[in-house]
Design a protein around this motif. Structure first.
Motif, short mmCIF file in Angstrom:
data_model
loop_
_atom_site.label_atom_id
_atom_site.label_comp_id
_atom_site.label_asym_id
_atom_site.label_seq_id
_atom_site.Cartn_x
_atom_site.Cartn_y
_atom_site.Cartn_z
N THR A 50 -18.65 -12.31 -80.10
CA THR A 50 -17.87 -13.34 -81.05
C THR A 50 -16.48 -13.48 -80.28
O THR A 50 -15.66 -12.43 -80.09
N ASP A 51 -16.06 -14.67 -80.02
CA ASP A 51 -14.72 -14.84 -79.43
C ASP A 51 -13.48 -14.76 -80.48
O ASP A 51 -13.95 -14.84 -81.60
N THR A 52 -12.32 -14.74 -79.82
CA THR A 52 -11.21 -14.71 -80.76
C THR A 52 -10.46 -16.07 -81.08
O THR A 52 -9.20 -16.21 -81.53
N ALA A 53 -11.04 -17.21 -80.82
CA ALA A 53 -10.60 -18.35 -80.95
C ALA A 53 -10.12 -18.76 -82.50
O ALA A 53 -11.02 -18.62 -83.34
N GLY A 54 -9.13 -19.06 -82.70
CA GLY A 54 -8.53 -19.27 -84.20
C GLY A 54 -8.42 -17.92 -84.87
O GLY A 54 -7.99 -18.02 -86.12
N LEU A 55 -8.32 -16.85 -84.39
CA LEU A 55 -8.25 -15.63 -84.93
C LEU A 55 -6.98 -14.74 -84.43
O LEU A 55 -6.72 -14.96 -83.27
N VAL A 56 -6.50 -13.90 -85.36
CA VAL A 56 -5.40 -12.91 -84.96
C VAL A 56 -6.61 -11.54 -84.89
O VAL A 56 -7.16 -11.04 -85.84
N ALA A 57 -6.54 -10.90 -83.68
CA ALA A 57 -7.53 -9.84 -83.37
C ALA A 57 -6.71 -8.72 -82.40
O ALA A 57 -6.30 -9.11 -81.50
N GLY A 58 -7.02 -7.62 -82.86
CA GLY A 58 -6.44 -6.25 -81.93
C GLY A 58 -6.24 -5.12 -82.96
O GLY A 58 -6.58 -5.09 -84.12
N THR A 59 -5.74 -4.41 -82.31
CA THR A 59 -5.86 -2.97 -82.79
C THR A 59 -4.08 -2.81 -83.66
O THR A 59 -3.14 -3.24 -82.82
N ILE A 60 -4.32 -2.44 -84.73
CA ILE A 60 -3.05 -2.16 -85.46
C ILE A 60 -2.88 -0.65 -85.69
O ILE A 60 -3.90 0.22 -85.33
N THR A 61 -1.90 -0.08 -86.02
CA THR A 61 -1.62 1.51 -86.16
C THR A 61 -1.14 1.84 -87.72
O THR A 61 -0.23 1.38 -87.92
N LEU A 62 -1.80 2.62 -88.42
CA LEU A 62 -1.41 3.13 -89.67
C LEU A 62 -0.87 4.54 -89.48
O LEU A 62 -1.52 5.29 -88.74
N THR A 63 0.06 4.92 -90.16
CA THR A 63 0.50 6.38 -90.26
C THR A 63 -0.13 7.07 -91.75
O THR A 63 0.12 6.46 -92.80
N VAL A 64 -1.07 7.82 -91.46
CA VAL A 64 -1.70 8.57 -92.77
C VAL A 64 -1.35 10.00 -92.51
O VAL A 64 -1.97 10.67 -91.72
N ASP A 65 -0.57 10.55 -93.46
CA ASP A 65 -0.39 11.89 -93.50
C ASP A 65 0.21 12.44 -92.12
O ASP A 65 -0.23 13.66 -91.72
N GLY A 66 0.93 11.51 -91.72
CA GLY A 66 1.65 11.95 -90.38
C GLY A 66 0.77 11.71 -89.18
O GLY A 66 1.36 11.97 -88.08
N VAL A 67 -0.36 11.04 -89.36
CA VAL A 67 -1.39 10.85 -88.18
C VAL A 67 -1.39 9.42 -88.00
O VAL A 67 -1.52 8.72 -88.97
N GLN A 68 -1.35 8.91 -86.51
CA GLN A 68 -1.52 7.84 -86.13
C GLN A 68 -3.12 7.22 -86.33
O GLN A 68 -3.58 7.71 -85.35
N VAL A 69 -3.55 6.35 -87.25
CA VAL A 69 -4.69 5.97 -87.34
C VAL A 69 -4.97 4.52 -86.76
O VAL A 69 -4.40 3.58 -87.51
N PRO A 70 -5.68 4.27 -85.49
CA PRO A 70 -5.90 3.00 -85.05
C PRO A 70 -6.92 2.26 -85.93
O PRO A 70 -7.77 3.00 -86.46
N VAL A 71 -6.64 1.16 -86.15
CA VAL A 71 -7.61 0.01 -86.78
C VAL A 71 -7.71 -1.37 -86.13
O VAL A 71 -6.87 -1.88 -85.95
N TYR A 72 -9.06 -1.61 -85.98
CA TYR A 72 -9.24 -2.84 -85.28
C TYR A 72 -9.42 -3.93 -86.43
O TYR A 72 -9.89 -3.90 -87.36
N ARG A 73 -8.14 -4.92 -86.37
CA ARG A 73 -8.09 -5.89 -87.33
C ARG A 73 -8.46 -7.53 -86.58
O ARG A 73 -8.27 -7.69 -85.62
N ALA A 74 -9.17 -8.13 -87.41
CA ALA A 74 -9.39 -9.55 -87.17
C ALA A 74 -9.29 -10.17 -88.40
O ALA A 74 -9.78 -9.97 -89.35
N GLN A 75 -8.60 -11.33 -88.18
CA GLN A 75 -8.53 -12.28 -89.24
C GLN A 75 -8.39 -13.76 -88.65
O GLN A 75 -7.86 -14.09 -87.55
N PRO A 76 -8.48 -14.85 -89.74
CA PRO A 76 -8.27 -16.05 -89.18
C PRO A 76 -6.56 -16.29 -89.19
O PRO A 76 -5.85 -15.84 -90.04
N GLU A 77 -6.29 -17.12 -88.02
CA GLU A 77 -4.82 -17.07 -87.79
C GLU A 77 -4.30 -18.06 -88.80
O GLU A 77 -4.91 -19.17 -89.19
#
Length: 294
Positions: A50-77
């Protein structure tokens, strides 16, 4: 352990590529190196991209209890107030197939989030063997930790363009079990879809309860998609889950595909059953629409 055994049985079937693509090279691109790249059988002609045309897609990072948790995010632009889907991976973590599933949701108009729920324990893709993966990562990932990471993912979604009143969850194998468990943990979830998630098991400090244990109090509607030929998730366990659900307020629905075993949605694996995977995906969309996720 049942999650791991089922994935191992599915993975260790020998499969060759018919289009001249080297199996190992394909996997190094798709999944990284280590156990997954060395052992996963791939049927390249089945792999959905599935391509990324029209999307914002990539990894964001959350901090949970002091730990960096990567999250793959994809959404309509360029859109906000989006319905939210949590995508929970198999035991192999957030590799390319899981990212692709997130992009499929984004193409349907969702903010899709796939957190790396094993980040504290290690990288499943670097495990040298099934035994190492089970011993060092899966068996050491507590449900309580997973619930907290998913809570943090939901909080991020609400603060970053997601509609907090329209949240669903789906997951595969290990993630299918987590789908049931998080639906019980967070009753504000509108609906869940569990793909061949384990329903029963031993009580341990890491996994003190299982779906059959929380079924009687579950209020979130969950669609369970299972395979009749799945040797690890028996029809008896599905019957036990249905009986437990019948004692409570939940309106869960099971679909059991007679021609499928475990991991029939995983298009990169030999276990893939295209007709049932497509039917399940159609049912998933209808389930989320029916229950107010979108």
């Amino acid at each position: 352990m049942d999650d791991l055994r089922q994935d191992a049985e599915s993975l260790l079937t020998k499969t060759s590529l018919s289009d001249g693509v080297d199996r190992r090279d394909f996997l190094k691109v798709a999944l990284g190196t280590g156990f997954a790249a060395a052992a996963l059988p791939v049927v390249a002609q089945n792999v959905i991209k599935t391509d990324t045309a029209g999307l914002v897609a990539g990894t964001i990072t959350l901090t949970v209890d002091g730990v960096q948790v990567p999250v793959y995010r994809a959404q309509p632009e360029g859109k906000t107030n989006l319905p939210v889907i949590l995508v929970v991976s198999e035991i192999f973590g957030v590799h390319e197939h899981i990212a692709d599933v997130a992009r499929r949701f984004a193409k349907l108009g969702y903010l899709a989030l796939a957190p790396d729920l094993f980040v504290r324990q290690g990288d499943p893709q670097k495990a040298a063997s099934i035994a190492e993966l089970q011993r060092d990562i899966i068996s050491k990932t507590p449900d309580a930790q997973v619930m907290a990471d998913l809570d943090a993912t939901v909080a991020w979604a609400k603060a970053n363009g997601g509609n907090g009143d329209k949240i669903g969850i789906t997951g595969f194998c290990w993630g299918g079990r987590i789908t049931w468990m998080y639906a019980a943990h967070n009753p504000s979830i509108k609906a869940g879809v569990a793909w061949y998630g384990r329903l029963m098991g031993d009580s341990t400090p890491v996994t003190p309860r299982h779906p059959v244990d929380i079924a009687g109090s579950l209020t979130v509607p969950v669609l369970g998609l299972y395979g009749l030929k799945d040797t690890g998730i028996t029809q008896d366990s599905i019957a036990a889950m249905k009986a437990a659900l019948a004692k409570g307020p939940n309106k869960a629905v099971f679909v059991v595909y007679p021609n499928s075993g475990h991991a029939f949605h995983a298009d990169y694996r030999a276990s893939y059953v295209e007709a049932d995977a497509k039917d399940g995906w159609t049912r998933l969309q209808a389930w989320f629409k029916q229950n107010g996720v979108i």
